[in-house]
Write an enzyme that holds these catalytic residues in place. Structure first.
Site, PDB file in Angstrom:
ATOM      1  N   HIS A 171      -5.668  -7.582  -0.016  1.00  0.00           N
ATOM      2  CA  HIS A 171      -6.397  -6.061  -0.744  1.00  0.00           C
ATOM      3  C   HIS A 171      -5.626  -5.150  -1.808  1.00  0.00           C
ATOM      4  O   HIS A 171      -4.718  -6.485  -2.340  1.00  0.00           O
ATOM      5  CB  HIS A 171      -5.601  -4.801   0.373  1.00  0.00           C
ATOM      6  CG  HIS A 171      -6.488  -5.161   1.928  1.00  0.00           C
ATOM      7  ND1 HIS A 171      -5.865  -6.501   2.491  1.00  0.00           N
ATOM      8  CD2 HIS A 171      -7.863  -5.316   2.383  1.00  0.00           C
ATOM      9  CE1 HIS A 171      -6.272  -6.682   3.785  1.00  0.00           C
ATOM     10  NE2 HIS A 171      -7.490  -6.437   4.095  1.00  0.00           N
ATOM     11  N   ASP A 231      -4.010 -13.194   3.445  1.00  0.00           N
ATOM     12  CA  ASP A 231      -5.394 -12.485   4.292  1.00  0.00           C
ATOM     13  C   ASP A 231      -6.107 -12.611   3.935  1.00  0.00           C
ATOM     14  O   ASP A 231      -7.159 -12.347   4.131  1.00  0.00           O
ATOM     15  CB  ASP A 231      -5.052 -11.358   4.998  1.00  0.00           C
ATOM     16  CG  ASP A 231      -4.525 -10.278   3.596  1.00  0.00           C
ATOM     17  OD1 ASP A 231      -3.844 -10.540   2.229  1.00  0.00           O
ATOM     18  OD2 ASP A 231      -3.836  -8.727   3.862  1.00  0.00           O
ATOM     19  N   HIS A 287       0.942  -1.422  -0.013  1.00  0.00           N
ATOM     20  CA  HIS A 287      -0.392  -0.109  -0.196  1.00  0.00           C
ATOM     21  C   HIS A 287       0.774   1.280  -0.276  1.00  0.00           C
ATOM     22  O   HIS A 287       0.680   2.103  -0.466  1.00  0.00           O
ATOM     23  CB  HIS A 287      -0.934   0.201   1.982  1.00  0.00           C
ATOM     24  CG  HIS A 287      -1.745  -1.393   1.354  1.00  0.00           C
ATOM     25  ND1 HIS A 287      -3.080  -1.319   0.601  1.00  0.00           N
ATOM     26  CD2 HIS A 287      -2.155  -2.440   2.506  1.00  0.00           C
ATOM     27  CE1 HIS A 287      -3.501  -2.503   0.249  1.00  0.00           C
ATOM     28  NE2 HIS A 287      -2.917  -2.693   1.903  1.00  0.00           N
ATOM     29  N   ASP A 309      -2.454 -10.855  -2.388  1.00  0.00           N
ATOM     30  CA  ASP A 309      -3.072 -10.454  -0.952  1.00  0.00           C
ATOM     31  C   ASP A 309      -3.939  -9.912  -1.668  1.00  0.00           C
ATOM     32  O   ASP A 309      -5.301  -9.567  -1.988  1.00  0.00           O
ATOM     33  CB  ASP A 309      -2.133  -9.099  -0.640  1.00  0.00           C
ATOM     34  CG  ASP A 309      -2.370  -8.513   0.655  1.00  0.00           C
ATOM     35  OD1 ASP A 309      -1.519  -8.364   1.889  1.00  0.00           O
ATOM     36  OD2 ASP A 309      -3.673  -8.301   0.958  1.00  0.00           O
TER      37      ASP A 309
HETATM   38 ZN    ZN Z   1      -3.625  -7.303   3.160  1.00  0.00          ZN
END
Ligand code: ZN
Length: 274
Positions: free
Chosen positions: A137, A217, A98, A135
């Site tokens: 996200h 995750d 991120h 991931d």
């Molecule tokens: Zn993540």
């Protein structure tokens, strides 16, 4: 790195790395990234903000930064570079995908995988690097860093709509492929999306190096994600990634179920080396 970047009871807990270290019997030490390497992806201002922290602060609502976080973050980035150059899995923290060129975001301080990609290009003279991010996200930082750079292909499988909000069906570019998946997706949906979209996109690009932003995750039971991928699913994702380039390396991203994490990483290592 865990000791240098204490996060208290935050989801990004330092025990994540300790449980992996206790579990992995074959490993080598990483190294710190140089300032020049950090600047391959980050602004001098962002590097200085992290380095200058003298008492614990929050760099964004999710990202804690202690006086020693800089040291941990340069170890994470440098270790990712070494794995990109030599192969292997960088089990590092703080995580990276991120992090934007000019600021920290979502537990991420420096963008380890992005720095590793650029370092690979610079040090070995690689022309085309692909990054596959599984991931849960969207790897918005990596996406943004390479959006205008057609020498790096970024392909992300992620839950959507979900944090950080980007990476939807219309959020695509020439060398940016975002594959949003509905909450509740499991092995079948991930492997189907990989075979339909991710694999063919990477094959068309024909990268000399494939880096994997390996987050766990999306695993069933993860406290942050809402997906249902199993150990077998991660093994298969890793195996498919390994088949896409002669040179493959992985960098740890998320994964917050401490009991499950070592088994999930093992399954991925198994797939990468199959
Ligand atoms: Zn993540």
């Amino acid at each position: 790195m865990a000791r240098l970047h204490p996060t208290g009871s935050h989801a990004e807990r330092q025990e994540r790395l300790s449980v992996l270290l206790a579990h992995q019997h074959v490993w080598s030490e990483g190294r710190a990234a140089t300032e020049e390497e950090l600047l391959l992806c980050h602004t001098a201002e962002h590097v200085e903000v992290v380095r200058a922290v003298e008492e614990t602060v929050w760099l964004d609502p999710d990202t804690i930064c202690t006086p020693t976080t800089f040291e941990a973050a340069v170890l994470a980035a440098g270790t990712a570079i070494e794995r990109a150059l030599r192969g292997g899995f960088a089990l590092v923290g703080p995580r990276g995908h991120h992090a934007l060129a000019d600021r920290a975001m979502g537990f991420c301080v420096f963008n380890n995988v992005a720095i590793a990609a650029r370092a690979g290009q610079q040090r070995v003279g690689l022309e085309r690097v692909a990054i596959v991010d599984f991931d849960v996200h969207h790897g918005n930082g990596t996406d943004a860093i390479f959006r205008e750079d057609d020498s790096v292909l970024f392909v992300s499988l992620h839950q959507w709509p979900f944090y950080p909000g980007s990476g939807g069906p219309d959020d695509q570019a020439e060398t940016t492929v975002n594959v949003p998946l509905a909450a509740g997706s499991g092995d079948a949906e991930y492997l189907d999306a990989f075979d339909r979209v991710v694999g063919p996109a990477v094959q068309r690009f024909d990268p000399e190096l494939l880096l994997v932003s390996a987050g766990f995750d999306a695993a069933a039971g993860d406290p942050l994600g809402g997906m249902r991928v199993s150990e077998d699913g991660f093994r298969e994702l890793a195996r498919r990634c390994a088949g896409l380039s002669d040179r493959v390396a992985a960098v740890l991203e998320g994964g917050y179920n401490l009991e499950a994490l070592p088994g999930l990483v093992d399954a991925a290592l198994d797939g990468f080396t199959a």
